[in-house]
Every structure is written in C-alpha cells, then in structure tokens.
Design a protein around this motif. Structure first.
Motif, PDB file in Angstrom:
ATOM      1  N   THR A 163      75.813  58.272  -6.939  1.00 41.05           N
ATOM      2  CA  THR A 163      75.186  58.106  -8.255  1.00 41.05           C
ATOM      3  C   THR A 163      74.006  59.071  -8.381  1.00 41.05           C
ATOM      4  OG1 THR A 163      73.644  56.422  -7.459  1.00 41.05           O
ATOM      5  CG2 THR A 163      75.800  55.641  -8.290  1.00 41.05           C
ATOM      6  N   ARG A 164      73.558  59.259  -9.575  1.00 42.57           N
ATOM      7  CA  ARG A 164      72.435  60.171  -9.808  1.00 42.57           C
ATOM      8  C   ARG A 164      71.210  59.749  -9.000  1.00 42.57           C
ATOM      9  NH1 ARG A 164      71.308  61.819 -15.713  1.00 42.57           N
ATOM     10  NH2 ARG A 164      72.712  60.071 -15.816  1.00 42.57           N
ATOM     11  N   GLN A 165      70.898  58.442  -9.009  1.00 42.65           N
ATOM     12  CA  GLN A 165      69.705  57.989  -8.283  1.00 42.65           C
ATOM     13  C   GLN A 165      69.883  58.139  -6.770  1.00 42.65           C
ATOM     14  OE1 GLN A 165      68.884  54.071  -9.973  1.00 42.65           O
ATOM     15  NE2 GLN A 165      67.069  54.949 -10.935  1.00 42.65           N
ATOM     16  N   ARG A 166      71.050  57.806  -6.232  1.00 41.44           N
ATOM     17  CA  ARG A 166      71.268  57.970  -4.796  1.00 41.44           C
ATOM     18  C   ARG A 166      71.167  59.436  -4.379  1.00 41.44           C
ATOM     19  NH1 ARG A 166      76.479  54.124  -4.390  1.00 41.44           N
ATOM     20  NH2 ARG A 166      75.405  52.120  -4.242  1.00 41.44           N
ATOM     21  N   VAL A 167      71.769  60.307  -5.174  1.00 41.66           N
ATOM     22  CA  VAL A 167      71.721  61.738  -4.847  1.00 41.66           C
ATOM     23  C   VAL A 167      70.280  62.238  -4.924  1.00 41.66           C
ATOM     24  CG1 VAL A 167      72.429  64.044  -5.587  1.00 41.66           C
ATOM     25  CG2 VAL A 167      74.119  62.191  -5.495  1.00 41.66           C
ATOM     26  N   SER A 168      69.565  61.861  -5.966  1.00 42.06           N
ATOM     27  CA  SER A 168      68.172  62.298  -6.114  1.00 42.06           C
ATOM     28  C   SER A 168      67.298  61.793  -4.977  1.00 42.06           C
ATOM     29  CB  SER A 168      67.598  61.822  -7.452  1.00 42.06           C
ATOM     30  OG  SER A 168      68.290  62.414  -8.516  1.00 42.06           O
ATOM     31  N   LEU A 169      67.431  60.512  -4.640  1.00 43.64           N
ATOM     32  CA  LEU A 169      66.628  59.955  -3.550  1.00 43.64           C
ATOM     33  C   LEU A 169      67.071  60.510  -2.199  1.00 43.64           C
ATOM     34  CD1 LEU A 169      66.253  56.270  -4.762  1.00 43.64           C
ATOM     35  CD2 LEU A 169      64.530  58.084  -4.779  1.00 43.64           C
ATOM     36  N   GLY A 170      68.365  60.737  -2.025  1.00 38.44           N
ATOM     37  CA  GLY A 170      68.855  61.366  -0.807  1.00 38.44           C
ATOM     38  C   GLY A 170      68.306  62.755  -0.633  1.00 38.44           C
ATOM     39  N   TRP A 171      68.221  63.484  -1.722  1.00 40.33           N
ATOM     40  CA  TRP A 171      67.664  64.838  -1.675  1.00 40.33           C
ATOM     41  C   TRP A 171      66.204  64.797  -1.231  1.00 40.33           C
ATOM     42  CZ3 TRP A 171      64.183  67.365  -5.229  1.00 40.33           C
ATOM     43  CH2 TRP A 171      64.085  68.748  -5.009  1.00 40.33           C
ATOM     44  N   VAL A 172      65.433  63.872  -1.818  1.00 41.12           N
ATOM     45  CA  VAL A 172      64.025  63.740  -1.434  1.00 41.12           C
ATOM     46  C   VAL A 172      63.914  63.333   0.038  1.00 41.12           C
ATOM     47  CG1 VAL A 172      61.898  62.425  -1.829  1.00 41.12           C
ATOM     48  CG2 VAL A 172      63.239  63.220  -3.777  1.00 41.12           C
ATOM     49  N   LEU A 173      64.764  62.413   0.472  1.00 45.06           N
ATOM     50  CA  LEU A 173      64.719  61.928   1.856  1.00 45.06           C
ATOM     51  C   LEU A 173      65.084  62.998   2.871  1.00 45.06           C
ATOM     52  CD1 LEU A 173      66.393  58.404   1.835  1.00 45.06           C
ATOM     53  CD2 LEU A 173      64.227  58.985   2.926  1.00 45.06           C
ATOM     54  N   PHE A 174      66.209  63.690   2.636  1.00 44.74           N
ATOM     55  CA  PHE A 174      66.784  64.559   3.655  1.00 44.74           C
ATOM     56  C   PHE A 174      66.392  66.026   3.546  1.00 44.74           C
ATOM     57  CE2 PHE A 174      69.915  61.029   3.152  1.00 44.74           C
ATOM     58  CZ  PHE A 174      69.628  60.404   4.352  1.00 44.74           C
ATOM     59  N   ALA A 175      65.799  66.432   2.442  1.00 36.83           N
ATOM     60  CA  ALA A 175      65.481  67.853   2.248  1.00 36.83           C
ATOM     61  C   ALA A 175      64.364  68.351   3.157  1.00 36.83           C
ATOM     62  CB  ALA A 175      65.115  68.118   0.785  1.00 36.83           C
ATOM     63  N   LYS A 176      63.554  67.446   3.663  1.00 34.87           N
ATOM     64  CA  LYS A 176      62.417  67.860   4.494  1.00 34.87           C
ATOM     65  C   LYS A 176      62.710  67.749   5.977  1.00 34.87           C
ATOM     66  CE  LYS A 176      59.035  66.662   0.980  1.00 34.87           C
ATOM     67  NZ  LYS A 176      57.912  65.787   0.637  1.00 34.87           N
ATOM     68  N   GLY A 177      63.971  67.579   6.342  1.00 32.26           N
ATOM     69  CA  GLY A 177      64.331  67.479   7.754  1.00 32.26           C
ATOM     70  C   GLY A 177      64.114  66.083   8.289  1.00 32.26           C
ATOM     71  N   ASP A 178      64.153  65.959   9.606  1.00 27.95           N
ATOM     72  CA  ASP A 178      64.006  64.655  10.245  1.00 27.95           C
ATOM     73  C   ASP A 178      62.580  64.156  10.084  1.00 27.95           C
ATOM     74  OD1 ASP A 178      66.639  64.794  11.015  1.00 27.95           O
ATOM     75  OD2 ASP A 178      66.188  65.489  13.037  1.00 27.95           O
ATOM     76  N   ARG A 179      62.472  62.902   9.627  1.00 27.93           N
ATOM     77  CA  ARG A 179      61.141  62.325   9.404  1.00 27.93           C
ATOM     78  C   ARG A 179      61.226  60.824   9.272  1.00 27.93           C
ATOM     79  NH1 ARG A 179      59.212  62.713   3.619  1.00 27.93           N
ATOM     80  NH2 ARG A 179      61.053  62.433   2.343  1.00 27.93           N
ATOM     81  N   HIS A 180      60.075  60.187   9.156  1.00 26.52           N
ATOM     82  CA  HIS A 180      59.954  58.741   9.038  1.00 26.52           C
ATOM     83  C   HIS A 180      59.240  58.455   7.724  1.00 26.52           C
ATOM     84  CE1 HIS A 180      59.693  59.960  13.291  1.00 26.52           C
ATOM     85  NE2 HIS A 180      60.686  59.096  13.394  1.00 26.52           N
ATOM     86  N   VAL A 181      59.853  57.628   6.885  1.00 28.93           N
ATOM     87  CA  VAL A 181      59.244  57.308   5.587  1.00 28.93           C
ATOM     88  C   VAL A 181      59.287  55.807   5.355  1.00 28.93           C
ATOM     89  CG1 VAL A 181      59.830  59.525   4.523  1.00 28.93           C
ATOM     90  CG2 VAL A 181      61.393  57.615   4.287  1.00 28.93           C
ATOM     91  N   SER A 182      58.294  55.324   4.650  1.00 25.61           N
ATOM     92  CA  SER A 182      58.312  53.938   4.184  1.00 25.61           C
ATOM     93  C   SER A 182      58.829  53.946   2.753  1.00 25.61           C
ATOM     94  CB  SER A 182      56.898  53.346   4.229  1.00 25.61           C
ATOM     95  OG  SER A 182      56.066  54.002   3.277  1.00 25.61           O
ATOM     96  N   ALA A 183      59.163  52.778   2.245  1.00 28.10           N
ATOM     97  CA  ALA A 183      59.618  52.680   0.855  1.00 28.10           C
ATOM     98  C   ALA A 183      58.535  53.191  -0.093  1.00 28.10           C
ATOM     99  CB  ALA A 183      59.989  51.234   0.528  1.00 28.10           C
ATOM    100  N   GLU A 184      57.301  52.860   0.198  1.00 26.76           N
ATOM    101  CA  GLU A 184      56.199  53.281  -0.661  1.00 26.76           C
ATOM    102  C   GLU A 184      56.026  54.803  -0.646  1.00 26.76           C
ATOM    103  OE1 GLU A 184      56.063  50.876   1.673  1.00 26.76           O
ATOM    104  OE2 GLU A 184      55.981  49.123   0.347  1.00 26.76           O
TER     105      GLU A 184
END
Length: 145
Positions: A27-48
């Motif tokens: 979906t548009r939201q999953r793709v957009s959030l996936g892009w934000v999550l994975f575009a910066k390489g391996d990392r640790h993020v919280s929901a906030e």
C-alpha cells in the motif's frame, strides 16, 4: 510514487518488492514508511522516531498507523522488535545475526556482531516450545555517571 527520489540505494520499487516477498500488500503508506525505515541502512527506531521522520518527509500518517505498520513488518520478518524496558521498544532493520548494547540514559542502541558473543549452552525450553531466537542485551552506562 515511481520516479520518486532514492536514498542510499533504496528506491520505492525495492520496498514494494520487499513487501511482496513477505506477503504484504504494498500500500502507499507501507511503501512510504518502508522507504523511510530502510533507506538509511541498518538502524534502530522507535515508533515515535519513525513518526517524526514520516512527518519530516510529509507522509500523512497517524501514530496508530505507525504502530500497526511496525507490527505488520515485524510479524512478516522485516524487522526485529527489541523490548528494552517496559516503556521502550525499538525496531531493528538489520536481519543478520547480532546482539545489542543499550546505552542507558541516552536512548541509544548499538549492534554487537553475533560472532563477538559466544553462547555455549541454552536452557531446555518447556515441553511444546522451541527457542525461536536469542537476543542478548548488554546495558552500558558512562563511567562516573
């Protein structure tokens, strides 16, 4: 979203393929959030943290949607959930075998390569259960702090 900019080799097309591979509809939201999550390489993020990044990228999304998407990505095996404390959870984008340092009072998590920790024995799980994964969290604090 085709033709959208890419960051660090992770175009929207790659995110769509990654979602399809694990059985999630892109979906548009999953793709957009996936892009934000994975575009910066391996990392640790919280929901906030992801919510703040999505807002900076002008992705119209609620914090509830962030939580739901992180849960879906985790259940599909795209993320690892790290429950640091009762009130603090991070999501890890790295899929390799590794463990974590948790830096107290800094809200920071650092990877420890799997080869740096040797587990020689594990407990026998109760009947009807199997060990799915072992997560080692090593908590750090500054000396004199």
């Amino acid at each position: 979203m085709e033709g959208a900019p890419t960051r660090q080799g992770c175009p929207f097309h790659d995110v769509r393929q990654r979602l399809r591979r694990v059985g999630l509809r892109p979906t548009r939201q999953r793709v957009s959030l996936g892009w934000v999550l994975f575009a910066k390489g391996d990392r640790h993020v919280s929901a906030e943290m992801l919510f703040e990044e999505a807002m900076r990228e002008r992705i119209p999304v609620s914090l509830a949607t962030i939580y739901n998407t992180l849960r879906q990505f985790t259940d599909a095996g795209l993320l690892r959930e790290l429950a640091i404390d009762a009130g603090k959870t991070y999501f890890d984008t790295a899929s390799d075998d590794h463990h974590h340092f948790v830096i107290e009072d800094e809200n920071r998590v650092i990877d420890i390569p799997g080869r740096e920790i040797e587990l020689t024995t594990l407990p026998t799980p109760p009947e009807g259960y199997e060990i799915a994964h072992v997560d080692v969290l090593v908590r750090l604090r500054k000396i004199g702090g």
